[in-house]
Design an enzyme around this catalytic site. Structure first.
Site, PDB file in Angstrom:
ATOM      1  N   GLU A 141     -57.560  42.238   7.457  1.00 24.35           N
ATOM      2  CA  GLU A 141     -56.976  40.921   7.669  1.00 24.35           C
ATOM      3  C   GLU A 141     -57.027  40.021   6.429  1.00 24.35           C
ATOM      4  O   GLU A 141     -56.120  39.235   6.190  1.00 24.35           O
ATOM      5  CB  GLU A 141     -57.679  40.203   8.839  1.00 24.35           C
ATOM      6  CG  GLU A 141     -57.456  40.843  10.195  1.00 24.35           C
ATOM      7  CD  GLU A 141     -56.035  40.678  10.711  1.00 24.35           C
ATOM      8  OE1 GLU A 141     -55.290  39.850  10.155  1.00 24.35           O
ATOM      9  OE2 GLU A 141     -55.667  41.384  11.663  1.00 24.35           O
ATOM     10  N   SER A 177     -82.493  39.639  62.958  1.00 22.07           N
ATOM     11  CA  SER A 177     -83.948  39.489  63.010  1.00 22.07           C
ATOM     12  C   SER A 177     -84.529  38.785  61.794  1.00 22.07           C
ATOM     13  O   SER A 177     -85.701  38.393  61.807  1.00 22.07           O
ATOM     14  CB  SER A 177     -84.604  40.862  63.159  1.00 22.07           C
ATOM     15  OG  SER A 177     -84.265  41.444  64.404  1.00 22.07           O
TER      16      SER A 177
END
Length: 684
Positions: free
Chosen positions: A94, A365
């Site tokens: 780049e 429960s």
């Protein structure tokens, strides 16, 4: 001749004037450039979209994710947490002279200008990495001269205001890598399922090549294009001396293991928690949607990154990704009320519904401890109180209605006490208890513990038929684990604006003692039996190497495991979204998730016993009779009681001295519990 004599001075005069004019123009130009640079240096850069986005921070101050109107997630990582190979690959392809130029590639710009003039178009550019960053942060990608001028100004400002490493870090965290991945960390996780710090040469070259054409060079879309681009990157790295030709050839030949696109998870850390925070701050903390998306806020949360990772790992291990079975997990620190971890489902990308907050599931429960706490607190029952576990038709509402529950598998245990009922999750004992203490009192206790969902005052309440959320259950059990002191749940500690001004500060809260500490401890002691032999949580006891109390819960459609240690209260729910019944195998998934999470989340925390408050009496009782044990009793057990509720009558069935028990047999309850825990660590 005289005319020639006079022409030379005039030519010299004109030449000198031209030189002066050129020097004056150069000086003016330099002065103008200096003034422009000074102006740009003093002028603030525009607010980038990523800076306008509000940031979500965990308890360690790390940025977890951001909020934005577009839904884009920005997850920056420092340069030192990015593989040096990726950095070299990016610079090679780049911007080779990144550390040498001042933001502009003058030679490249010259070439581009000549080409553009020849073509009479803006066909070619020579953008440096800094220029690309300026464009991505502040501008669109239109090829206009106006945009180019503004880009140049922003580039100069970036170079003046930030170091090269800071610019490079911003670039690598900002650039688009395709498939919604912004930044190298998101891309690395997306394509390879690993951190950017772990990338090797082949992987680095592959990813560094994608930004040139995120769609064209995507290895998911065009693997052959991605490989060719990778070779270009590797060749460039050889040209710049970053790697050798041999290293390039080996990297090109390496077979990269891409993460299957169907298995991609959301890249956002704790995405369900992020959505929870968004709703919380906009609905309760006075922050508008506009502020959240564009105000640049910093939202400091209680989420523990280690605990969150442990939760996500436990869910991933415990759930079948191919099944429609769903789950929810939430963990709270009982000592502070801080929400430490939250998982709202097994795959955020597939479904954003947060099951950890869903108030439509029956706890079964798992609700029973709230009822038993009511019974213990009222001092009408103790851990030794007995009921007959047998098929029973209960009458209620002044004998106008009946209710006939059953035990799982049709198993009835006969005369049992509370501890045995908790361990075996006996339904008959539970309904007897509720009718004895009163459903209204149980509902009042639930509200004290932080349950806000409506509860119906019917006998089936004892079996958890009124829906509540996992968040509420974790909050309620946290109170029990904190000795009956309720610390309201907290997820946001502080919110600051872009200037650092505090917009919200969580209020200091010392908590409220809503339950007698002695009652909370006695219940905790009883609930530890759930993980012992014969208890419904015994199958995961080998996974937990620390004192823990909890309760399982199972209905036709839901499976739960809710429990706590002194440091962490956790609720885990498992079930289906579409009213589908769970199988026995489905019902066995909640407890292992709870166990793995608890142990992993607390792996760096030394095991601790539960604090024993004042007001607790510990005595040895005869298992057979439930009375105070004598020296002649063959089967003794240390039991704890709220002081004043312990047995006073000695067992007369086995002979022996019925005088006051010796000091050794009135040892503190922690002694046995601690020994039992140590023995389990070394024997399992």
């Amino acid at each position: 001749m005289p005319q020639q004599h006079h022409s030379k001075p005039r030519r010299k005069s004109r030449f000198a004037a031209l030189i002066k004019l050129m020097l004056a123009a150069a000086a003016a130009l330099l002065l103008s450039v200096a003034i422009l640079l000074g102006f740009l240096y003093q002028k603030s850069l525009p607010v980038a979209d990523t800076d306008r986005n509000s940031r979500l921070l965990d308890s360690q101050g790390n940025i977890m994710s951001t909020f934005s109107a577009s839904g884009r997630s920005y997850e920056p990582v420092p340069l030192e947490r990015i593989s040096p190979l990726l950095v070299k690959a990016t610079l090679a392809v780049e911007d080779r002279k990144f550390y040498e130029h001042i933001g502009f590639d003058i030679k490249g710009m010259g070439r581009a200008i000549l080409v553009n003039l020849k073509e009479m178009d803006r066909a070619q550019g020579a953008s440096t990495l800094t220029q690309q960053l300026a464009r991505n942060l502040y501008l669109n990608h239109a090829k206009t001269w106006t945009r180019k001028i503004r880009e140049a100004m922003y580039t100069a400002q970036l170079e003046m205001k930030y170091s090269k490493n800071e610019i490079l870090q911003m670039y690598l965290n900002e650039i688009y890598y395709g498939h919604g991945a912004y930044g190298i960390e998101a891309a690395s996780q997306l394509y390879l399922g690993k951190s950017a710090s772990e990338l090797d040469l082949a992987e680095s070259a592959m990813l560094a090549g994608i930004p040139k054409g995120p769609t064209y060079y995507s290895p998911y879309n065009h693997l052959n294009h991605a490989k060719k681009r990778q070779q270009v990157v590797l060749g460039t790295m050889v040209e710049t001396g970053q790697i050798s030709q041999r290293e390039a050839e080996e990297a090109a030949a390496e077979r990269i293991r891409l993460k299957p696109i169907g298995q991609q998870q959301a890249r956002v850390t704790a995405p369900f928690f992020r959505d929870y925070i968004r709703n919380l701050v906009t609905s309760q903390l006075g922050i508008s949607e506009e502020q959240l998306d564009h105000g640049g806020l910093n939202i400091y949360t209680t989420l523990d990154p280690h605990a969150q990772a442990a939760a996500e790992e436990a869910v991933a291990q415990g759930m079948d990704p191919q099944s429609e079975l769903e789950t929810g997990l939430v963990a709270i620190d009982p000592r502070t009320g801080y929400v430490k971890a939250m998982v709202g489902g097994k795959n955020y990308k597939a479904s954003q519904f947060n099951h950890a907050l869903a108030k439509t599931r029956q706890p079964g429960s798992a609700f029973k401890p709230i009822m038993y706490l009511t019974a213990l607190s009222s001092k009408t029952m103790t851990g030794l109180s007995t009921f007959n576990s047998e098929p029973t038709l209960f009458h209620y509402d002044h004998n106008r209605k009946t209710y006939q529950p059953s035990n799982f598998g049709g198993k009835y245990l006969g005369e049992i006490n509370m501890q045995e009922a908790i361990a075996a999750s006996d339904n008959i004992y539970a309904v007897n208890t509720l009718l004895k203490v009163g459903a209204d009192n149980v509902i009042a206790m639930a509200k004290k513990l932080g349950i806000v969902s409506p509860l119906k005052p019917v006998p089936s309440l004892a079996l958890g038929t009124s829906p509540v959320s996992p968040f509420e259950m974790a909050s309620a059990f946290a109170v029990i684990g904190n000795g009956g002191k309720r610390m309201p749940p907290v997820a946001v500690l502080k919110i600051t604006d872009a200037a650092g001004e505090v917009l919200y500060q969580a209020p200091e809260n010392g908590g409220e003692q809503v339950v007698d500490p002695a009652a909370a401890y006695v219940l905790t002691h009883l609930m530890e039996s759930v993980f012992e032999s014969g208890g419904t949580g015994s199958r995961v006891s080998s996974l937990i190497k620390r004192p823990v109390a909890g309760k399982t819960g199972t209905t036709d459609t839901d499976a739960w495991m809710v429990g706590y240690t002194p440091e962490l209260a956790t609720a885990v729910w498992v079930g289906y979204d579409k009213g589908r019944n769970i199988t026995t195998l489905d019902g066995h998934r909640a407890a292992p998730i709870f166990a793995r999470f608890t142990e992993k989340a607390l792996e760096n925390v030394p095991p601790k016993i539960f604090n024993i408050p004042s007001g607790v009496a510990a005595v040895y009782v005869d298992r057979e009779t439930g009375k105070l044990a004598t020296a002649g009793c063959p089967d003794k057990k240390l039991e704890v009681f709220i002081a004043g509720t312990e047995p006073t009558e000695y067992c007369a069935d086995h002979g022996g001295d019925t005088e006051q028990q010796s000091a050794s047999e009135r040892s503190a309850p922690g002694k046995r519990s601690w020994w039992k825990t140590i023995k389990r660590w070394f024997t399992d």
